[in-house]
Design an enzyme around this catalytic site. Structure first.
Site, PDB file in Angstrom:
ATOM      1  N   CYS A 257     -61.251  44.947  -3.663  1.00  0.00           N
ATOM      2  CA  CYS A 257     -62.204  44.432  -4.650  1.00  0.00           C
ATOM      3  C   CYS A 257     -62.413  42.928  -4.495  1.00  0.00           C
ATOM      4  CB  CYS A 257     -61.772  44.800  -6.067  1.00  0.00           C
ATOM      5  SG  CYS A 257     -60.094  44.337  -6.482  1.00  0.00           S
ATOM      6  N   HIS A 258     -61.488  42.244  -3.818  1.00  0.00           N
ATOM      7  CA  HIS A 258     -61.654  40.809  -3.583  1.00  0.00           C
ATOM      8  C   HIS A 258     -62.818  40.519  -2.640  1.00  0.00           C
ATOM      9  CE1 HIS A 258     -58.965  42.191  -0.354  1.00  0.00           C
ATOM     10  NE2 HIS A 258     -59.500  41.217   0.380  1.00  0.00           N
TER      11      HIS A 258
ATOM     12  N   ASN B 298     -60.132  48.408 -10.842  1.00  0.00           N
ATOM     13  CA  ASN B 298     -59.481  48.865  -9.616  1.00  0.00           C
ATOM     14  C   ASN B 298     -57.952  48.774  -9.769  1.00  0.00           C
ATOM     15  OD1 ASN B 298     -58.543  49.325  -7.025  1.00  0.00           O
ATOM     16  ND2 ASN B 298     -59.394  47.452  -6.171  1.00  0.00           N
TER      17      ASN B 298
ATOM     18  N   GLU C  72     -58.520  36.486   5.433  1.00  0.00           N
ATOM     19  CA  GLU C  72     -59.265  37.417   6.278  1.00  0.00           C
ATOM     20  C   GLU C  72     -60.232  36.677   7.208  1.00  0.00           C
ATOM     21  OE1 GLU C  72     -60.966  40.629   4.000  1.00  0.00           O
ATOM     22  OE2 GLU C  72     -59.016  41.151   3.118  1.00  0.00           O
TER      23      GLU C  72
ATOM     24  N   TYR D 296     -72.230  43.148  -5.600  1.00  0.00           N
ATOM     25  CA  TYR D 296     -72.239  44.274  -6.535  1.00  0.00           C
ATOM     26  C   TYR D 296     -73.482  45.124  -6.294  1.00  0.00           C
ATOM     27  CZ  TYR D 296     -68.514  41.815  -8.978  1.00  0.00           C
ATOM     28  OH  TYR D 296     -67.334  41.196  -9.285  1.00  0.00           O
TER      29      TYR D 296
END
Length: 154
Positions: A123-124, A115, A150, A92
């Site tokens: 946002c993850h 979001n 990912e 953040y």
């Protein structure tokens, strides 16, 4: 008026919404209840195809016209989220600095929470400053799933 469809993903039902040729929402859906027009437009079909490729580990970037609804500050945060590369994370605090608001970590967290186009606006990929996984609107188990997906396909 928004047109929507429901996509059955490996992490649950996702609602995709389009209005005027732009994707406006991608949200987690517990139950399928709607007063919107359910219609698979070409854009929503394209979004489903891109999500399918993403979940197979074949797609690293989405190529869809987006129009998330929110305040100017929220849109600035969401634009910054789009800059976090596939397979990477940012805190953040990193996002707050990126948008020239270095003390705005909490405000960034609030915008992240609002979001409306989850996964595509990633946002993850946002974690706590201490490196810990913190809240996710789709549930922490889904955040872990997406980050692992990912990490395993970089």
């Amino acid at each position: 008026m928004e047109k929507i469809c429901f996509y059955h993903s490996p992490i649950g039902i996702l609602t995709l919404a389009e209005e005027d040729g732009f994707l406006t929402r991608l949200i987690y859906q517990e139950k399928v209840i709607t007063s919107h027009i359910v219609e698979k437009t070409p854009l929503l079909r394209d979004a489903e195809e891109q999500l399918e490729e993403y979940f197979k580990g074949e797609r690293k970037e989405f190529d869809l016209p987006l129009s998330p609804r929110g305040t100017e500050f929220q849109k600035k945060v969401w634009q910054a989220l789009l800059q976090i590369p596939y397979g990477h994370t940012a805190s953040y605090g990193d996002i707050a600095k990126q948008i020239s608001n270095p003390k705005g970590c909490r405000a960034v967290g609030g915008a992240n929470n609002k979001n409306p186009i989850s996964i595509i606006i990633p946002c993850h990929r946002v974690i706590g400053t201490n490196g810990k996984l913190v809240g996710y609107g789709g549930g922490l188990e889904n955040k872990v799933y997406l980050l692992n997906l990912e990490a395993n396909n970089v």
